[in-house]
Design a protein around this motif. Sequence first.
Motif, PDB file in Angstrom:
ATOM      1  N   MET A   1       1.307  -1.093   0.250  1.00  0.00           N
ATOM      2  CA  MET A   1      -0.300  -0.124   0.323  1.00  0.00           C
ATOM      3  C   MET A   1       0.758   1.372   0.333  1.00  0.00           C
ATOM      4  O   MET A   1       1.995   1.187   0.766  1.00  0.00           O
ATOM      5  N   GLN A   2       0.347   2.272  -0.353  1.00  0.00           N
ATOM      6  CA  GLN A   2       1.614   3.296  -1.463  1.00  0.00           C
ATOM      7  C   GLN A   2       1.340   4.557   0.025  1.00  0.00           C
ATOM      8  O   GLN A   2      -0.545   4.308   0.900  1.00  0.00           O
ATOM      9  N   LEU A   3       1.678   4.945   0.535  1.00  0.00           N
ATOM     10  CA  LEU A   3       1.936   6.074   2.131  1.00  0.00           C
ATOM     11  C   LEU A   3       2.556   7.416   1.661  1.00  0.00           C
ATOM     12  O   LEU A   3       3.691   7.259   1.225  1.00  0.00           O
ATOM     13  N   THR A   4       2.011   8.445   1.734  1.00  0.00           N
ATOM     14  CA  THR A   4       2.142  10.331   0.641  1.00  0.00           C
ATOM     15  C   THR A   4       1.849  10.421   2.461  1.00  0.00           C
ATOM     16  O   THR A   4       1.182  10.791   2.838  1.00  0.00           O
ATOM     17  N   ALA A   5       3.536  11.504   2.149  1.00  0.00           N
ATOM     18  CA  ALA A   5       2.871  12.680   2.712  1.00  0.00           C
ATOM     19  C   ALA A   5       2.702  13.593   2.515  1.00  0.00           C
ATOM     20  O   ALA A   5       3.956  13.997   0.908  1.00  0.00           O
ATOM     21  N   GLN A   6       2.263  14.549   2.485  1.00  0.00           N
ATOM     22  CA  GLN A   6       1.271  15.490   1.376  1.00  0.00           C
ATOM     23  C   GLN A   6       2.263  17.108   2.337  1.00  0.00           C
ATOM     24  O   GLN A   6       1.302  17.817   3.622  1.00  0.00           O
ATOM     25  N   LYS A   7       3.360  18.403   2.178  1.00  0.00           N
ATOM     26  CA  LYS A   7       3.361  19.452   2.691  1.00  0.00           C
ATOM     27  C   LYS A   7       2.712  19.466   4.122  1.00  0.00           C
ATOM     28  O   LYS A   7       2.384  20.100   4.809  1.00  0.00           O
ATOM     29  N   LEU A   8       3.564  18.398   4.705  1.00  0.00           N
ATOM     30  CA  LEU A   8       3.541  18.004   6.561  1.00  0.00           C
ATOM     31  C   LEU A   8       4.101  18.985   6.836  1.00  0.00           C
ATOM     32  O   LEU A   8       5.748  19.585   6.770  1.00  0.00           O
ATOM     33  N   ASP A   9       3.305  19.512   8.291  1.00  0.00           N
ATOM     34  CA  ASP A   9       4.277  20.669   8.618  1.00  0.00           C
ATOM     35  C   ASP A   9       3.496  20.192  10.167  1.00  0.00           C
ATOM     36  O   ASP A   9       2.335  19.886  10.508  1.00  0.00           O
ATOM     37  N   TRP A  10       4.690  20.442  11.655  1.00  0.00           N
ATOM     38  CA  TRP A  10       4.655  19.538  12.896  1.00  0.00           C
ATOM     39  C   TRP A  10       5.796  21.039  13.662  1.00  0.00           C
ATOM     40  O   TRP A  10       6.428  20.880  13.381  1.00  0.00           O
ATOM     41  N   SER A  11       4.459  21.086  14.498  1.00  0.00           N
ATOM     42  CA  SER A  11       5.698  22.323  15.977  1.00  0.00           C
ATOM     43  C   SER A  11       4.606  21.536  16.890  1.00  0.00           C
ATOM     44  O   SER A  11       3.932  20.929  17.316  1.00  0.00           O
ATOM     45  N   VAL A  12       5.060  22.186  17.909  1.00  0.00           N
ATOM     46  CA  VAL A  12       5.030  21.703  19.870  1.00  0.00           C
ATOM     47  C   VAL A  12       5.832  23.521  20.732  1.00  0.00           C
ATOM     48  O   VAL A  12       7.276  23.630  20.001  1.00  0.00           O
ATOM     49  N   HIS A  13       4.147  23.867  20.993  1.00  0.00           N
ATOM     50  CA  HIS A  13       4.273  24.803  21.568  1.00  0.00           C
ATOM     51  C   HIS A  13       5.592  26.478  20.611  1.00  0.00           C
ATOM     52  O   HIS A  13       6.221  26.621  21.377  1.00  0.00           O
ATOM     53  N   GLY A  14       4.867  25.967  19.341  1.00  0.00           N
ATOM     54  CA  GLY A  14       5.396  27.513  18.755  1.00  0.00           C
ATOM     55  C   GLY A  14       7.466  26.381  17.669  1.00  0.00           C
ATOM     56  O   GLY A  14       7.429  27.495  17.185  1.00  0.00           O
ATOM     57  N   THR A  15       7.488  25.490  18.330  1.00  0.00           N
ATOM     58  CA  THR A  15       8.539  25.178  17.518  1.00  0.00           C
ATOM     59  C   THR A  15       8.687  24.626  16.672  1.00  0.00           C
ATOM     60  O   THR A  15       8.631  23.247  16.815  1.00  0.00           O
ATOM     61  N   PRO A  16       9.192  24.837  15.075  1.00  0.00           N
ATOM     62  CA  PRO A  16       8.956  23.483  14.219  1.00  0.00           C
ATOM     63  C   PRO A  16      10.003  22.731  14.153  1.00  0.00           C
ATOM     64  O   PRO A  16      10.805  23.609  14.369  1.00  0.00           O
ATOM     65  N   LEU A  17       9.272  21.672  14.430  1.00  0.00           N
ATOM     66  CA  LEU A  17       9.814  20.484  14.064  1.00  0.00           C
ATOM     67  C   LEU A  17      10.090  20.333  13.107  1.00  0.00           C
ATOM     68  O   LEU A  17      11.002  19.228  12.555  1.00  0.00           O
ATOM     69  N   LEU A  18       8.832  19.939  11.450  1.00  0.00           N
ATOM     70  CA  LEU A  18       9.266  18.859  10.667  1.00  0.00           C
ATOM     71  C   LEU A  18       7.975  20.458   9.671  1.00  0.00           C
ATOM     72  O   LEU A  18       6.993  21.217  10.464  1.00  0.00           O
ATOM     73  N   ILE A  19       9.167  20.446   8.482  1.00  0.00           N
ATOM     74  CA  ILE A  19       8.667  21.829   7.499  1.00  0.00           C
ATOM     75  C   ILE A  19       8.769  20.625   5.914  1.00  0.00           C
ATOM     76  O   ILE A  19       9.389  20.607   5.915  1.00  0.00           O
ATOM     77  N   ASP A  20       7.858  21.115   5.824  1.00  0.00           N
ATOM     78  CA  ASP A  20       7.248  21.093   4.045  1.00  0.00           C
ATOM     79  C   ASP A  20       7.840  19.727   3.535  1.00  0.00           C
ATOM     80  O   ASP A  20       8.324  19.440   2.994  1.00  0.00           O
ATOM     81  N   ILE A  21       6.828  18.262   5.030  1.00  0.00           N
ATOM     82  CA  ILE A  21       7.914  17.144   3.694  1.00  0.00           C
ATOM     83  C   ILE A  21       6.491  16.789   3.636  1.00  0.00           C
ATOM     84  O   ILE A  21       5.274  16.956   3.442  1.00  0.00           O
ATOM     85  N   ASN A  22       6.998  16.445   1.959  1.00  0.00           N
ATOM     86  CA  ASN A  22       6.358  15.493   0.750  1.00  0.00           C
ATOM     87  C   ASN A  22       7.295  13.758   0.532  1.00  0.00           C
ATOM     88  O   ASN A  22       8.290  14.556   0.062  1.00  0.00           O
ATOM     89  N   LEU A  23       7.254  13.507   0.446  1.00  0.00           N
ATOM     90  CA  LEU A  23       7.558  11.784   0.606  1.00  0.00           C
ATOM     91  C   LEU A  23       6.218  11.218   0.175  1.00  0.00           C
ATOM     92  O   LEU A  23       5.108  11.250   0.833  1.00  0.00           O
ATOM     93  N   THR A  24       6.718   9.842  -1.046  1.00  0.00           N
ATOM     94  CA  THR A  24       5.635   9.178  -1.403  1.00  0.00           C
ATOM     95  C   THR A  24       6.662   7.884  -1.144  1.00  0.00           C
ATOM     96  O   THR A  24       7.211   7.466  -1.526  1.00  0.00           O
ATOM     97  N   VAL A  25       6.407   6.582  -0.190  1.00  0.00           N
ATOM     98  CA  VAL A  25       6.549   5.679  -0.236  1.00  0.00           C
ATOM     99  C   VAL A  25       5.856   4.521  -1.632  1.00  0.00           C
ATOM    100  O   VAL A  25       4.711   4.617  -0.688  1.00  0.00           O
ATOM    101  N   GLU A  26       6.492   3.916  -2.126  1.00  0.00           N
ATOM    102  CA  GLU A  26       5.291   3.474  -3.159  1.00  0.00           C
ATOM    103  C   GLU A  26       4.920   1.658  -2.565  1.00  0.00           C
ATOM    104  O   GLU A  26       5.814   1.090  -1.440  1.00  0.00           O
TER     105      GLU A  26
END
Length: 254
Positions: free
Chosen positions: A1-26
Amino acid sequence: MQLTAQKLDWSVHGTPLLIDINLTVEPGQTFGLVGPNGSGKTSLLRLLAGLNKPKAGQVLMGSQPLHALKQRAIAQSIALVEQQADTTDRISVRDVVALGRTPFLTALRPWSTEDDAIVVQALVDVDMVHMADRLWHTLSGGERQRVHIARALAQQPKILLLDEPTNHLDIRHQLSILELVRQLPVTVIISLHDLNHAMECDRIGVMDAGRLVDSGPPKEVLTAFRLRQTFGVYADIFADPIDGSQMMRFRNAI
């Protein structure tokens, strides 16, 4: 099964931990995730598993957004092996692995002999069947890691996410677990510290300061320049004299 991340951002208490993640795993691909400590590998895996919700963007399982699915439906397709998972309960190894069957049990579909067989096979796969009756708190760190992996295998996932699964394992079990993972007919995303192990993946992605800075075939991504730029090491890259596979030896660049 394919798994795709589209423009993921993640932050904790205002601190960015993930920025604009784009990924497709076939489907069926083994994707290695590498990067320095604190680069965002664990945070990304938890978003891909549906355990955390992104601040922006989305994760797709096939064509379905994870946020539109119930947790049980996600757990029937995605299994995550985290670095740390513990319990103070007096629970046996067999019972820990049996927890992997929980997403499939309902009042109309109770525990069956098929579930027993799946649990036993998962224990066999990680070389822990002889410890099935041991209590969890009596296990070493490496033994607990193998039980975590068996629990994930008991879910029979279509997508398997592993966060540094070889931590605490001796070299024999590191190699056997990685070989098992490569043979599974599922999509795998595996975070690894050992870059030579990462060379065995179909593709790899390099995380740095919350960004996915490179991805592709290992030989094209793990270049001397990338290793110096992201990991701060010089690398001698050479062919293994036995099978010709690419190997690396490292020296501190500082």
